[in-house]
Design a protein around this motif. Structure first.
Motif, PDB file in Angstrom:
ATOM      1  N   GLN A  13      52.868 -12.019 -34.968  1.00  0.00           N
ATOM      2  CA  GLN A  13      52.641 -12.301 -33.547  1.00  0.00           C
ATOM      3  C   GLN A  13      53.884 -11.944 -32.731  1.00  0.00           C
ATOM      4  OE1 GLN A  13      50.095 -14.048 -31.832  1.00  0.00           O
ATOM      5  NE2 GLN A  13      49.060 -15.265 -33.359  1.00  0.00           N
ATOM      6  N   GLU A  58      56.843 -12.906 -26.467  1.00  0.00           N
ATOM      7  CA  GLU A  58      55.766 -13.111 -25.492  1.00  0.00           C
ATOM      8  C   GLU A  58      55.293 -14.561 -25.489  1.00  0.00           C
ATOM      9  OE1 GLU A  58      52.577 -10.169 -25.739  1.00  0.00           O
ATOM     10  OE2 GLU A  58      51.349 -11.666 -24.699  1.00  0.00           O
ATOM     11  N   ILE A  59      55.177 -15.133 -26.667  1.00  0.00           N
ATOM     12  CA  ILE A  59      54.783 -16.542 -26.757  1.00  0.00           C
ATOM     13  C   ILE A  59      55.834 -17.409 -26.059  1.00  0.00           C
ATOM     14  CG2 ILE A  59      54.499 -18.475 -28.347  1.00  0.00           C
ATOM     15  CD1 ILE A  59      52.149 -16.909 -28.731  1.00  0.00           C
ATOM     16  N   PRO A  82      44.907 -19.049 -27.225  1.00  0.00           N
ATOM     17  CA  PRO A  82      45.769 -17.867 -27.193  1.00  0.00           C
ATOM     18  C   PRO A  82      47.040 -18.073 -27.994  1.00  0.00           C
ATOM     19  CG  PRO A  82      45.103 -18.517 -24.985  1.00  0.00           C
ATOM     20  CD  PRO A  82      44.668 -19.602 -25.890  1.00  0.00           C
ATOM     21  N   MET A  83      47.502 -19.311 -28.095  1.00  0.00           N
ATOM     22  CA  MET A  83      48.715 -19.588 -28.852  1.00  0.00           C
ATOM     23  C   MET A  83      48.435 -19.574 -30.345  1.00  0.00           C
ATOM     24  SD  MET A  83      51.024 -20.243 -26.662  1.00  0.00           S
ATOM     25  CE  MET A  83      51.045 -20.542 -24.914  1.00  0.00           C
ATOM     26  N   ARG A  88      58.451 -12.406 -16.700  1.00  0.00           N
ATOM     27  CA  ARG A  88      57.158 -11.750 -16.521  1.00  0.00           C
ATOM     28  C   ARG A  88      57.092 -11.029 -15.201  1.00  0.00           C
ATOM     29  NH1 ARG A  88      58.543 -15.545 -18.766  1.00  0.00           N
ATOM     30  NH2 ARG A  88      59.020 -16.558 -16.834  1.00  0.00           N
ATOM     31  N   LEU A 143      50.446 -27.002 -19.760  1.00  0.00           N
ATOM     32  CA  LEU A 143      49.966 -26.392 -20.991  1.00  0.00           C
ATOM     33  C   LEU A 143      49.565 -27.447 -22.014  1.00  0.00           C
ATOM     34  CD1 LEU A 143      49.599 -23.550 -21.873  1.00  0.00           C
ATOM     35  CD2 LEU A 143      52.016 -23.413 -22.420  1.00  0.00           C
ATOM     36  N   LYS A 160      43.860 -23.147 -23.303  1.00  0.00           N
ATOM     37  CA  LYS A 160      45.307 -23.170 -23.427  1.00  0.00           C
ATOM     38  C   LYS A 160      45.740 -23.018 -24.875  1.00  0.00           C
ATOM     39  CE  LYS A 160      45.623 -26.226 -19.473  1.00  0.00           C
ATOM     40  NZ  LYS A 160      45.792 -27.592 -19.006  1.00  0.00           N
ATOM     41  N   ASP A 220      57.763 -20.744 -21.284  1.00  0.00           N
ATOM     42  CA  ASP A 220      58.971 -20.917 -20.476  1.00  0.00           C
ATOM     43  C   ASP A 220      58.603 -20.942 -18.994  1.00  0.00           C
ATOM     44  OD1 ASP A 220      61.555 -21.060 -19.640  1.00  0.00           O
ATOM     45  OD2 ASP A 220      62.049 -18.962 -20.042  1.00  0.00           O
ATOM     46  N   THR A 221      57.742 -21.851 -18.603  1.00  0.00           N
ATOM     47  CA  THR A 221      57.292 -21.910 -17.219  1.00  0.00           C
ATOM     48  C   THR A 221      57.345 -23.341 -16.706  1.00  0.00           C
ATOM     49  OG1 THR A 221      54.984 -22.418 -17.660  1.00  0.00           O
ATOM     50  CG2 THR A 221      55.605 -20.099 -17.730  1.00  0.00           C
ATOM     51  N   HIS A 273      64.062 -12.619 -23.456  1.00  0.00           N
ATOM     52  CA  HIS A 273      62.738 -12.134 -23.103  1.00  0.00           C
ATOM     53  C   HIS A 273      62.737 -11.876 -21.608  1.00  0.00           C
ATOM     54  CE1 HIS A 273      62.204 -16.493 -22.438  1.00  0.00           C
ATOM     55  NE2 HIS A 273      61.559 -16.077 -21.396  1.00  0.00           N
ATOM     56  N   GLN A 321      55.542 -17.315 -22.420  1.00  0.00           N
ATOM     57  CA  GLN A 321      54.416 -18.083 -21.892  1.00  0.00           C
ATOM     58  C   GLN A 321      54.711 -19.561 -21.754  1.00  0.00           C
ATOM     59  OE1 GLN A 321      50.574 -17.309 -23.693  1.00  0.00           O
ATOM     60  NE2 GLN A 321      51.429 -15.373 -24.362  1.00  0.00           N
TER      61      GLN A 321
END
Ligand code: HEM
Ligand code: SF4
Ligand code: SF4
Ligand code: FES
Lengths: 249, 131, 127
Positions: free
Chosen positions: A184, A188-189, A116-117, A249, A166, A113, A194-195, A246, A192
């Motif tokens: 970066q 997109e971050i 990738p951040m 997805r 997360l 987790k 925002d879920t 954004h 990710q």
């Protein structure tokens, strides 16, 4: 400095293949300067060489010695036995991560987790000239502060019940990228986190910020992410930006 | 030296583990417990209100019962739950939107101070006005 | 490489945005006013505390009160259902169970609201 005393260490044990974990109790003589990590190393050396634990730096920078000491998440290497009340110290592995054995947990899910951040940022921070924080901006020191010890994940009540959450460290890392993108992809971050299992899952218990040994303040980072996301979705902001900030997805 | 003392099985949900918790962790647990209590109350409350369709006598008999001390104790607990959950909810809303994050502990204690006053006032009102 | 490896094994249902917390917070703030008025009106206005039958009927036959209490009912039910959902989601249900949770809570909330409106209407028309 000669003031010695004997403390009982009640150590969480688990070996793969065993049905249930158990505690072993060891007597350890400590001085005022003895740390919990040193006491555990002593136990391993003298009493039981099969005791598994992680450590490296002994000075709060590698983040490997995180554990629960009398129920509280701490770095064993900077926790003095004398600073802990009582004659008995219970030592347990971090919670909310799978146990490999004794005091060692599997950090794979944590890094899956977190990496990738954050990893790109950490890797390049020393090398990129633009990574220099401008004068007077202290928030830039944040992510580099995270020593990936996992204390925050262990203490978080949401990580305790939602395995897909997360988690504070990864969310703090995401916020760090939003603050200072260094190339970066910020939208997109943001997408990710925002879920349902990202920044909206947090219940603001702020335990993560209370235990973080490195002043990362993940709780504040999560709130900042939420604030940013909400501001982005304000109707008048959306128009300004010519659409959703954004795309879903 | 004591070997092999089994680790007890956990008997509570993970979010309810209070060991080593700080103010805001307790605040979260209490928020959840009061929230659940209020939902339970809401269900019971709606169900009891159906007595209003069964005529004046049924309802007034219930109200007479509701004014007895045991029910007033329940009302007092209800007031506590509502006041705590509501005031803590103000803090959670603000902090959750990124407002006043660094002041969240101070905010908690200030709100709890206000809550204490409200609780004392409403409880006093409840026990003195009910006849 | 996927940017969400921790979700790789998870079904797509997990990947959507979820801002229900915001609705929870907004309904919570609305409840501050709605609930305060409801409590004061029902506990502290009528002489002697709680309302008797006649008091309730008189109270609800006021159109503004009627609407106010219905709004309160809707907001509190939505907030309560979202709160329970949030607690259940914390248990990490599978997407299928999550859909069931959403469905059941929606049904229960709709039932509670309809029942409440029906009840208020019956009481009101007894005036
Ligand atoms: C009076 C004003 C109220 C305010 C300001 C308020 C505010 C809030 C907020 C901000 C949350 C989110 C907490 C979180 O994310 O962990 C919440 C959760 C919750 N609320 Fe309320 N609320 C109020 C009244 C009520 C009432 C009357 C009920 C019951 C019918 C209720 C039931 C719940 C439940 C069950 C939760 C979920 C708790 C959890 O997730 O741990 N609330 N409330
Ligand atoms: S603030 Fe959020 S992430 Fe931090 S411990 Fe609390 S619930 Fe977990
Ligand atoms: S945020 Fe703090 S507690 Fe969490 S892993 Fe990083 S250093 Fe450790
Ligand atoms: S041993 Fe490196 S942080 Fe404790």
């Amino acid at each position: 400095m000669t003031e010695q005393r004997t403390v009982q260490f009640r150590v969480f044990r688990y070996k793969q293949g065993r049905e249930r974990p158990w505690y072993d109790t060891f007597d350890v003589t400590v001085t005022p300067r003895t740390t919990v990590l040193e006491a555990l190393q002593f136990i391993r050396r003298v009493h039981d060489p099969s005791l598994m634990l992680r450590h490296s730096c002994h000075h709060a920078s590698c983040g490997t010695c995180g554990m629960r000491i009398n129920g509280q998440e701490r770095l064993a290497c900077i926790t003095r036995v004398h600073d802990i009340a009582g004659e008995r110290v219970t030592v347990e592995p971090l919670a909310n991560l799978p146990i490999i054995g004794d005091l060692v947990v599997d950090m794979k899910a944590f890094y899956a987790k977190f990496t990738p951040m954050a990893m790109p940022l950490i890797r390049h921070s020393e090398f990129l000239p633009e990574a220099e924080p401008p004068e007077g901006v202290d928030t830039y020191t944040r992510l580099e502060n995270c020593i990936e010890c996992g204390l925050c994940v262990s203490v978080c009540p949401v990580a305790a019940s939602d395995p897909l959450y997360l988690g504070p460290a990864a969310l703090a890392a995401a916020w760090r990228v939003v603050q200072e993108p260094r190339g970066q992809n910020v939208p997109e971050i943001l997408a990710q986190v925002d879920t349902a299992h990202g920044c909206w899952r947090c219940h603001i218990a702020m335990e993560c910020s209370a235990v973080c040994p490195s002043h990362v303040d993940p709780g504040a980072a999560i709130m900042a992410l939420r604030g940013t996301l909400i501001r982005q979705h304000l109707p008048w902001r959306r128009k300004q930006q010519g659409g959703d900030a954004h795309e879903p997805r | 030296m004591n070997r092999g003392e089994l680790v007890p099985r956990r008997r509570w949900p993970a979010w309810f583990d209070v060991r080593g918790r700080h103010v805001s962790g307790w605040a979260f647990i209490l928020n959840r417990l009061t929230g659940l209590g209020l939902v339970l109350y809401l269900i019971i409350h709606l169900w009891v209100l159906r007595l209003l369709t069964q005529g004046e006598a049924r309802w007034n008999a219930f109200i007479a019962l509701a004014k007895t001390p045991p029910f007033l104790v329940l009302d007092t607990i209800l007031f506590f739950g509502i006041i705590y959950h509501a005031l803590n909810g103000i803090r959670l809303t603000l902090v959750g939107l990124g407002i006043g994050v660094s002041a969240h502990k101070r905010m908690f204690w200030v709100l709890m101070g206000i809550g204490l006053v409200l609780f004392v006032l409403s409880t006093w009102g409840l026990w003195t006005m009910t006849k | 490489m996927s940017r969400q490896p921790w979700l790789e094994d998870a079904p797509p249902a997990y990947r959507g945005g979820d801002r229900w917390w915001l609705v929870q917070a907004i309904t919570g703030i609305l409840l501050l006013v709605l609930l305060a008025v409801h409590l004061i009106a029902n506990h502290f206005i009528v002489e002697g505390g709680l309302r008797t039958y006649q008091d309730v009927v008189a109270y609800l036959s006021h159109p503004f009160v009627f609407v106010w209490e219905i709004v309160f009912l809707i907001v509190v039910t939505v907030h309560a259902a979202l709160g329970v959902r949030s607690i259940l989601l914390d248990l990490g249900p599978s997407p299928r169970v999550e859909r069931i949770i959403n469905g059941v809570l929606t049904l229960l909330a709709a039932a509670a609201i309809s029942y409440g409106i029906w009840l208020s209407w019956v009481i009101r028309s007894q005036g």
